[in-house]
Design an enzyme around this catalytic site. Structure first.
Site, mmCIF file in Angstrom:
data_model
loop_
_atom_site.group_PDB
_atom_site.id
_atom_site.type_symbol
_atom_site.label_atom_id
_atom_site.label_comp_id
_atom_site.label_asym_id
_atom_site.label_seq_id
_atom_site.Cartn_x
_atom_site.Cartn_y
_atom_site.Cartn_z
ATOM 1 N N CYS A 161 0.821 -1.221 0.000
ATOM 2 C CA CYS A 161 0.000 0.000 0.000
ATOM 3 C C CYS A 161 0.854 1.271 0.000
ATOM 4 O O CYS A 161 0.414 2.313 -0.462
ATOM 5 C CB CYS A 161 -0.937 0.004 1.205
ATOM 6 S SG CYS A 161 -2.048 -1.393 1.191
ATOM 7 N N HIS A 172 -3.753 7.082 0.927
ATOM 8 C CA HIS A 172 -3.933 5.764 0.313
ATOM 9 C C HIS A 172 -5.358 5.308 0.617
ATOM 10 O O HIS A 172 -5.819 5.407 1.764
ATOM 11 C CB HIS A 172 -2.914 4.776 0.891
ATOM 12 C CG HIS A 172 -3.314 3.348 0.684
ATOM 13 N ND1 HIS A 172 -3.614 2.851 -0.557
ATOM 14 C CD2 HIS A 172 -3.494 2.324 1.560
ATOM 15 C CE1 HIS A 172 -3.960 1.570 -0.433
ATOM 16 N NE2 HIS A 172 -3.898 1.237 0.838
ATOM 17 N N ASN A 215 -9.845 -0.806 -2.573
ATOM 18 C CA ASN A 215 -8.431 -0.570 -2.269
ATOM 19 C C ASN A 215 -7.602 -1.175 -3.394
ATOM 20 O O ASN A 215 -7.567 -2.391 -3.559
ATOM 21 C CB ASN A 215 -8.103 -1.227 -0.918
ATOM 22 C CG ASN A 215 -6.653 -1.069 -0.502
ATOM 23 O OD1 ASN A 215 -5.787 -0.788 -1.323
ATOM 24 N ND2 ASN A 215 -6.378 -1.287 0.778
#
Ligand code: COA
Length: 340
Positions: A117, A267, A297
């Site tokens: 991430c 993020h 995501n």
């Protein structure tokens, strides 16, 4: 002094949209649970999970073409590639070389970054250092993922598989001597490997392989050990602590304050994490950009996709002070503060 400016940006996602209702037909989940816990309403998955064309490198290729078009550059103008992904086309080599070939770049260096991430933040930090040291002039920085082929769509995997989506974002980071140009003002990167097992995919790997001869045994597949595992609550708690730390570190290093920010792009891990951080930092809602509702995501791709959309929508303009921050598997976290 040489500055690092974002000359071009673009993003690409597969056409196929998968709604929460679609997922509820595959596993015991529902729109209410997913929306309430994550904010996600839909995500993009490549159409056919056997589709070998829409690979991670291919999504990156499409995003890179858009990023090149913005400043009118060609693949020959790129002198280095930094590619962040946790879902590469091959076990090895990395995706950077595949992108170099797809775009038709010269035999330039292509570096793969494996920081999940935080991958895009790490990639931008590395690219910025290369620009500032005058080693390269136009670096293609990419975050791309195809998650849909590597998730457990049975009930056992529902805590993880509803969260992730496919996509890619690309930035052309270029050297500029223009005193009026934007610049990357500060970056920071962190890690805490003692928590590696809290969010990971263990197989195939040299640590967890059963046999001395094979990376992967049939049992690893039947026991679902090839899928990501996540201690969701644990990740959440660390994320909401580390985000403010890295954000303040980036602002302080550049002599800026939260009030100076025009846009914060976190993020896109979970809308609840982003909202928690927004409140903790005292940021108004119109200074935080979220699009996890549409994409889920997308790990290394989430920040460049969000930045690309924010620019498209006129929410980030030339001269704006923008902060990108990420937290994720590793654990890793970090930020990039820049004037666009
Ligand atoms: N649909 C319906 N129910 C589900 C479900 C799903 N997709 N996934 C899990 N559940 C159930 C669990 O089985 C559990 O049921 P139980 O109480 O009967 O045991 C219940 O929902 C609560 O599960 P829990 O894991 O405690 O939920 P949570 O409130 O922690 O939310 C996450 C789970 C993953 C959304 C949350 O922890 C989170 O977002 N963490 C951060 C993860 C993250 O951002 N990761 C990306 C890397 S940066």
């Amino acid at each position: 002094m040489t500055k690092s400016i974002i000359k071009g940006i673009g993003h690409y996602v597969p056409e196929n949209i998968v709604t929460n209702d679609n997922l509820s037909k595959l596993m015991n989940t529902n729109d209410e649970w997913i929306t309430e816990r994550t904010g996600i309403k839909e995500r993009h998955h490549r159409k056919n999970r056997n589709d070998s064309e829409e690979t991670t490198a291919f999504l990156a290729f499409k995003a890179s073409q858009k990023a090149l078009k913005m400043p009118g550059l060609s693949a020959k103008d790129i002198d280095y590639i930094v590619f962040a992904t946790l879902s590469p086309d091959y076990y090895f080599p990395g995706c950077g070389v595949l992108l170099q070939e797809m775009l038709g770049c010269d035999t330039i260096g292509a570096l793969d970054v494996r920081n999940q991430c935080s991958g895009f933040v790490y990639a931008m930090s590395v690219a910025n250092a290369f620009i500032k040291s005058k080693m390269y002039k136009n670096i293609l920085v990419v975050g791309a993922e195809v998650h849909s082929f590597g998730l457990d769509f049975s009930d056992a995997g529902r805590g993880v598989s509803v969260i992730f989506g496919d996509g890619a974002g690309a930035v052309i980071l270029s050297a500029s001597e223009d005193e009026n140009a934007g610049d990357i003002l500060s970056t920071n990167m962190h890690s805490e490997g003692k928590y590696a097992d809290e969010l990971c995919t263990k197989f195939p790997g040299s640590k967890y392989g059963w046999s001395d001869r094979m990376r992967l045994e049939p049992e690893n597949v039947t026991d679902a050990e090839i899928y990501p595992v996540m201690n969701g609550n644990f990740v959440f708690k660390h994320a909401v602590t580390r985000f403010p730390e890295t954000m303040l570190e980036a602002l302080n290093a550049a002599g800026k304050t939260v009030e100076d920010l025009d846009m914060f792009i976190p993020h896109q891990a979970n809308l609840r994490i982003a909202q928690f951080v927004q409140q903790k930092m005292g940021l108004p809602e119109d200074k935080v950009f979220n699009n996890i509702q549409k994409y889920g995501n997308t790990t290394a791709a989430s920040i460049p996709i969000a930045l690309s959309e924010a620019i498209e929508q006129g929410k980030v303009n030339r001269g704006d002070l923008v902060l990108l921050s990420a937290f994720g598997s590793g654990f890793t976290w970090g930020s990039v503060l820049f004037e666009f």
